[in-house]
Write an enzyme that holds these catalytic residues in place. Sequence first.
Site, PDB file in Angstrom:
ATOM      1  N   PHE A  54       0.809  -1.219   0.000  1.00  0.00           N
ATOM      2  CA  PHE A  54       0.000   0.000   0.000  1.00  0.00           C
ATOM      3  C   PHE A  54       0.843   1.270   0.000  1.00  0.00           C
ATOM      4  CE2 PHE A  54      -2.475   3.241   2.396  1.00  0.00           C
ATOM      5  CZ  PHE A  54      -3.579   3.340   1.559  1.00  0.00           C
ATOM      6  N   TYR A  55       2.064   1.219   0.511  1.00  0.00           N
ATOM      7  CA  TYR A  55       2.868   2.428   0.636  1.00  0.00           C
ATOM      8  C   TYR A  55       3.193   3.002  -0.737  1.00  0.00           C
ATOM      9  CZ  TYR A  55       3.625   0.819   5.462  1.00  0.00           C
ATOM     10  OH  TYR A  55       3.455   0.390   6.761  1.00  0.00           O
ATOM     11  N   SER A  56       2.660   4.196  -0.985  1.00  0.00           N
ATOM     12  CA  SER A  56       2.810   4.865  -2.285  1.00  0.00           C
ATOM     13  C   SER A  56       2.429   3.943  -3.431  1.00  0.00           C
ATOM     14  CB  SER A  56       4.246   5.392  -2.470  1.00  0.00           C
ATOM     15  OG  SER A  56       4.506   6.453  -1.571  1.00  0.00           O
TER      16      SER A  56
END
Length: 342
Positions: A54-56
């Site tokens: 999900f991160y960036s």
Amino acid sequence: MQYRNLGRTGIKVSPYALGTMMFGAIGNPDHEDSIKIIHKALDAGVNVVDTADFYSNGESEEILGKALKGRRDDVVLATKFHLPMGEDPNMRGNSRRWITTSIENSLRRLATDHVDLYQVHRPDPETDVEETLSALTDLVRAGKVRAIGTSSFPASEIVEAQVVAERRGLQRFRTEQPTYSIMNRGIENEVLPVTQRYGMGTLVYSPLAGGMLTGRYRKGQETDGRRAAYGFKYLSDERRLDVVEELVTLAADLGVQLTHLAMAFAIAHPGVTSAIIGPRTMEQLDDLLAGADLHLDDAMLDRIDEIVPPGTDVSPLDMAYRTPPILTPSLRRRPAQERPAA
């Protein structure tokens, strides 16, 4: 850097874990600079790196994949799944369908054939935990995952998962990743005792209380911090700001930096394996590494207990998981006609 056991997995990890949420579009978009930060952390002895799909939107994993070229075997690599990765309602959650897709996507972005720790980013009330454990067990047996873990699971769901795994002969969750800091000590009540009972490693996130223990957010002062720009309510919580002022005074009395005090506190608990640091810049990393040898004696810890009593949260973090009955009115309110006693 000293090393600790990651629960009973036999894996040795550093007390500081490098979190990569701030590498990519939402934090540091400069890939080369982010890679230099990762390399410096590894050179300092940090050997566990935590990320998530999900991160960036996967960019963090891509950056990490580039950074680990030639160094993959020296790193305990952890990533997570669950949060939405697209508009399709099936591109999220803890179902077998999504797990088998998300691991392949993460491995591609990370440029590796396996991850050492694959974590469920959040609980999923709509999916049977046996379904999740069964899919993850298959990944372990296929060699794509070495160990499995959870993040932000309540103590009751950690216990349920352990029981289901034992009854069904499935892989057990070996780690938990909860929020923990001087200002958010709620996991001391049940989560940490439960993880210790089951021999789980604990990788705590937000040891700086979502940035409040950096000293950048002070009472009566304006701030242009990145988190403030996102409108996080906890940054303006009066009680939290009062506690920050008390901790600033305490750190000054002890002759240490507030960030160092916060990190030393987080890794002092016997139930905590590692605390995740999430630097966006090299300067932030240098500051955190400079406090790695700080030792808090009992008298210092007693003074912290006086400011924030054990097992208490000053107030919840905006990004922390809250169980459905807390957030969903229909799960905490009977139908109107059933509410009277007579």
